[in-house]
Design a protein around this motif. Structure first.
Motif, PDB file in Angstrom:
ATOM      1  N   ALA A 103       0.823  -1.210   0.000  1.00 27.43           N
ATOM      2  CA  ALA A 103       0.000   0.000   0.000  1.00 27.43           C
ATOM      3  C   ALA A 103       0.855   1.258   0.000  1.00 27.43           C
ATOM      4  O   ALA A 103       0.615   2.197  -0.779  1.00 27.43           O
ATOM      5  CB  ALA A 103      -0.933  -0.003   1.213  1.00 27.43           C
ATOM      6  N   MET A 104       1.863   1.298   0.869  1.00 21.80           N
ATOM      7  CA  MET A 104       2.702   2.500   0.979  1.00 21.80           C
ATOM      8  C   MET A 104       3.477   2.774  -0.313  1.00 21.80           C
ATOM      9  O   MET A 104       3.552   3.915  -0.785  1.00 21.80           O
ATOM     10  CB  MET A 104       3.673   2.344   2.144  1.00 21.80           C
ATOM     11  CG  MET A 104       3.033   2.442   3.517  1.00 21.80           C
ATOM     12  SD  MET A 104       2.497   4.126   3.916  1.00 21.80           S
ATOM     13  CE  MET A 104       4.073   4.965   4.041  1.00 21.80           C
ATOM     14  N   LEU A 105       4.057   1.723  -0.877  1.00 22.27           N
ATOM     15  CA  LEU A 105       4.846   1.915  -2.092  1.00 22.27           C
ATOM     16  C   LEU A 105       3.954   2.233  -3.287  1.00 22.27           C
ATOM     17  O   LEU A 105       4.351   2.996  -4.176  1.00 22.27           O
ATOM     18  CB  LEU A 105       5.694   0.669  -2.368  1.00 22.27           C
ATOM     19  CG  LEU A 105       6.799   0.400  -1.333  1.00 22.27           C
ATOM     20  CD1 LEU A 105       7.483  -0.930  -1.611  1.00 22.27           C
ATOM     21  CD2 LEU A 105       7.829   1.522  -1.325  1.00 22.27           C
ATOM     22  N   ALA A 106       2.744   1.665  -3.338  1.00 26.74           N
ATOM     23  CA  ALA A 106       1.809   2.004  -4.412  1.00 26.74           C
ATOM     24  C   ALA A 106       1.444   3.483  -4.362  1.00 26.74           C
ATOM     25  O   ALA A 106       1.373   4.166  -5.393  1.00 26.74           O
ATOM     26  CB  ALA A 106       0.553   1.139  -4.325  1.00 26.74           C
ATOM     27  N   LEU A 107       1.210   4.001  -3.156  1.00 30.42           N
ATOM     28  CA  LEU A 107       0.903   5.426  -2.999  1.00 30.42           C
ATOM     29  C   LEU A 107       2.077   6.282  -3.467  1.00 30.42           C
ATOM     30  O   LEU A 107       1.889   7.286  -4.171  1.00 30.42           O
ATOM     31  CB  LEU A 107       0.588   5.718  -1.528  1.00 30.42           C
ATOM     32  CG  LEU A 107       0.213   7.162  -1.178  1.00 30.42           C
ATOM     33  CD1 LEU A 107      -1.088   7.566  -1.859  1.00 30.42           C
ATOM     34  CD2 LEU A 107       0.094   7.334   0.337  1.00 30.42           C
ATOM     35  N   ALA A 108       3.288   5.886  -3.087  1.00 28.97           N
ATOM     36  CA  ALA A 108       4.481   6.635  -3.508  1.00 28.97           C
ATOM     37  C   ALA A 108       4.649   6.593  -5.023  1.00 28.97           C
ATOM     38  O   ALA A 108       5.008   7.602  -5.649  1.00 28.97           O
ATOM     39  CB  ALA A 108       5.722   6.064  -2.818  1.00 28.97           C
TER      40      ALA A 108
END
Length: 603
Positions: A525-530
């Motif tokens: 989730a975090m890397l997709a947002l980034a």
């Protein structure tokens, strides 16, 4: 670095420049309005017009920057949803001879965003996760479309500079069709044929079982129905003694994905080992050709830029700045990997090159390629927005690993991705002329367009989006239990792994240190947002700048106009890029690679 290192670097740059020059002229023609002739490829015009009719668009109609941005975002949102859906139902689709299961929701979401954003971050093992249908329809297609999107954006920005009091910056749908049809498809077809000729596989066969010449005995921990380890009466894990008599050899449509993976600076490998796998990168020739393919369009776009603005020297200036920074980075990483390991040196281990050993740090590198070809590949893939790797960056020396990390943190502008490298460098060029204008007390101009408050605000947003995502994402990961759970190496190296992951995601690179267990709901989730904000959070301000510049009249050159094509401007541009990178990331780099290097040297 020895003579072979210098020769390899020089040969690589020479071949890139020789091929990029004619491709730059082709790209300049492709940037024309929908339906305009492209020399040598006129036989594709009926197909282009047929695509416009099928989509119900007028390829020659212009769009303002807001309409262009909305069309771009809508297309990429639709691509994300389609890529996600294909992964979630792949078990029931054809071309799945291995019977692979549907991809989990968090991994499918991360992968869909990753390939649409031209990042191609992979938290999964490709040959064990993705069916042939998913590889071809979801991943390979997005490799084309994400690359075309990046080139379309730089075309729009260059039109802003070249325009004269215009309100349109092109037509996104026409740009998408023309770039894919006239550039990406022909280049990928030619390159895939070369790869197949060298041994890269291309089929839809089921995986093969090869009998081992020598059976191998091994132990495997026993697990229960819940997936947890089975323990004996003493509380120790129970392991079974097994013997392997065969090996599963993966098959698949590899060459077609490999070609656009490199040409589109995508980087997503068919296999988990990526370009270290012999089915993706079998020979020294394919290794060299893949590096050239990564830089080919980014370099050619510099020449196209010069043609489109009517001053070829402008393209050479931007290309010169990119080349200076890349050559310095490549020499640094090659030198770091050739250096002796301090800990082994203290033990009296001979690490010199000889007829029996390569010398230097061979850990994590393919013996087929050696230190020079592996280190140069690492510099190329992180200077460009390409996540392809032929060596394990996690095994590089601290300073050797710091170079790829810094190349990404500079904003992927040292050649950079297809389109994104040039529009990122032009953003820095706007900042450079603004700084120079402040120094001499004059309204800054670039290519005859005044740079005013609106352009600087949008430029600042485009420059600061990625550092904010990288540093904030790293901080959140290190402060949260879910983020720390993925770190296998404590201390400075573990910090570097997390910093590298967010630098790679936010700058749309896709490579990894790979010591980080990132295929978890938190990191997916975090890397997709980034990845999403790192891509489109930069594109929208760039298009806003393009629209603003297109509406301005082009001023004539006067005695007071600062030249932007000479050595002075090249050095100014390099200085601004490095200064922004230093100011944003030095504290983080000090906590990671620098500390690790000092700890290693202490031995």
């Amino acid at each position: 670095m020895g003579t072979p290192s210098w020769l390899l670097l020089a040969a690589f740059l020479l071949v890139v420049l020789m091929l990029a020059w004619p491709l730059g002229r082709l790209l300049a023609h492709v940037a024309g309005p929908g339906g305009a002739a492209v020399p040598g490829l006129n036989w594709l015009r009926p197909l282009e017009r047929a695509l416009y009719r099928a989509a119900g668009i007028d390829g020659g109609a212009g769009m303002g920057w807001q309409a262009y941005a909305l069309a771009l975002l809508a297309f990429n949102v639709a691509g994300t949803l389609l890529a996600y859906a294909l992964q979630r139902v792949q078990a029931w689709l054809p071309f799945n001879p291995q019977g692979l299961a549907n991809v989990s929701p968090d991994s499918a979401f991360n992968t869909a965003v990753s390939f649409v954003a031209n990042t191609n971050w992979q938290g999964y093992s490709g040959e064990q996760t993705m069916s042939y249908a998913t590889q071809m329809l979801a991943l390979t297609c997005q490799n084309f479309f994400s690359a075309a999107t990046g080139i379309a954006v730089v075309f729009a920005l260059v039109r802003g500079f070249a325009g004269r009091s215009a309100h349109a910056i092109g037509n996104f749908w026409a740009d998408l069709v023309r770039i894919t049809l006239y550039v990406l498809l022909p280049l990928s077809l030619l390159f895939s044929v070369l790869l197949m000729g060298q041994g890269v596989i291309q089929n839809v066969s089921a995986y093969r079982q090869a009998q081992l010449v020598e059976p191998q005995a091994y132990t495997q921990p026993r697990t229960g129905a819940d997936g947890q380890p089975v323990l004996d009466a003493a509380g120790k894990p129970v392991a079974d003694e097994l013997t392997a008599t065969s090996q599963s050899i993966a098959m698949g449509p590899v060459a077609s994905q490999e070609a656009i993976k490199m040409i589109g600076t995508n980087g997503g490998g068919f296999f988990n080992a990526n370009s270290a796998h012999p089915y993706e990168n079998p020979t020294a020739l394919t290794n060299f050709a893949q590096m050239v393919a990564i830089f080919l369009i980014p370099a050619a776009l510099c020449f196209a830029f010069g043609h489109l603005v009517g001053d070829r020297r402008q393209g050479w200036a931007v290309l010169g700045a990119m080349t200076l920074m890349f050559a310095a980075a490549a020499m640094a990483v090659m030198g770091a990997e050739h250096a002796a390991h301090p800990a082994l040196q203290a033990l009296g281990v001979d690490q010199g090159a000889s007829a029996l050993q390569a010398g230097g740090n061979m850990e994590g590198k393919e013996v087929r390629f050696g230190i020079d070809a592996s280190a140069l590949f690492a510099a190329v893939t992180t200077a460009a927005s390409c996540g392809a790797v032929n060596a394990m960056h996690d095994s590089f020396t601290p300073l050797g690993g710091a170079v790829p990390l810094l190349l990404m943190q500079l904003g992927e502008v040292v050649f950079g991705g297809v389109g994104s490298g040039l529009y990122g460098m032009l953003v820095f060029a706007i900042m450079a002329v603004f700084i120079a204008g402040l120094m001499i007390g004059r309204t800054p101009e670039y290519l005859g367009k005044k740079i005013q408050a609106y352009e600087i605000k949008m430029t600042s947003i485009a420059i600061l989006v990625t550092p904010l995502l990288v540093l904030l994402g790293t901080a959140v990961a290190l402060m949260s239990e879910a983020g720390r759970a993925g770190i296998a190496n404590p201390g400075a190296h573990g910090f570097s792994e997390v910093l590298y992951a967010f630098s790679s995601a936010a700058n749309n690179n896709g490579s990894a240190f790979a010591g980080l267990s990132a295929n978890t709901p938190f990191y997916n989730a975090m890397l997709a947002l980034a990845m999403w904000l790192g891509r489109f959070g930069v594109i929208v301000p760039v298009l806003a700048v393009a629209g603003s510049l297109a509406a301005k009249r082009r001023l004539p050159v006067t005695a007071g106009t600062m030249p932007t094509h000479g050595p002075m401007f090249v050095l100014l541009l390099v200085g601004v890029v490095l200064l922004v990178g230093v100011l944003n990331y030095v504290p983080a780099l000090a906590l990671g690679p620098v500390v690790e290097h000092l700890q290693l040297a202490a031995h």
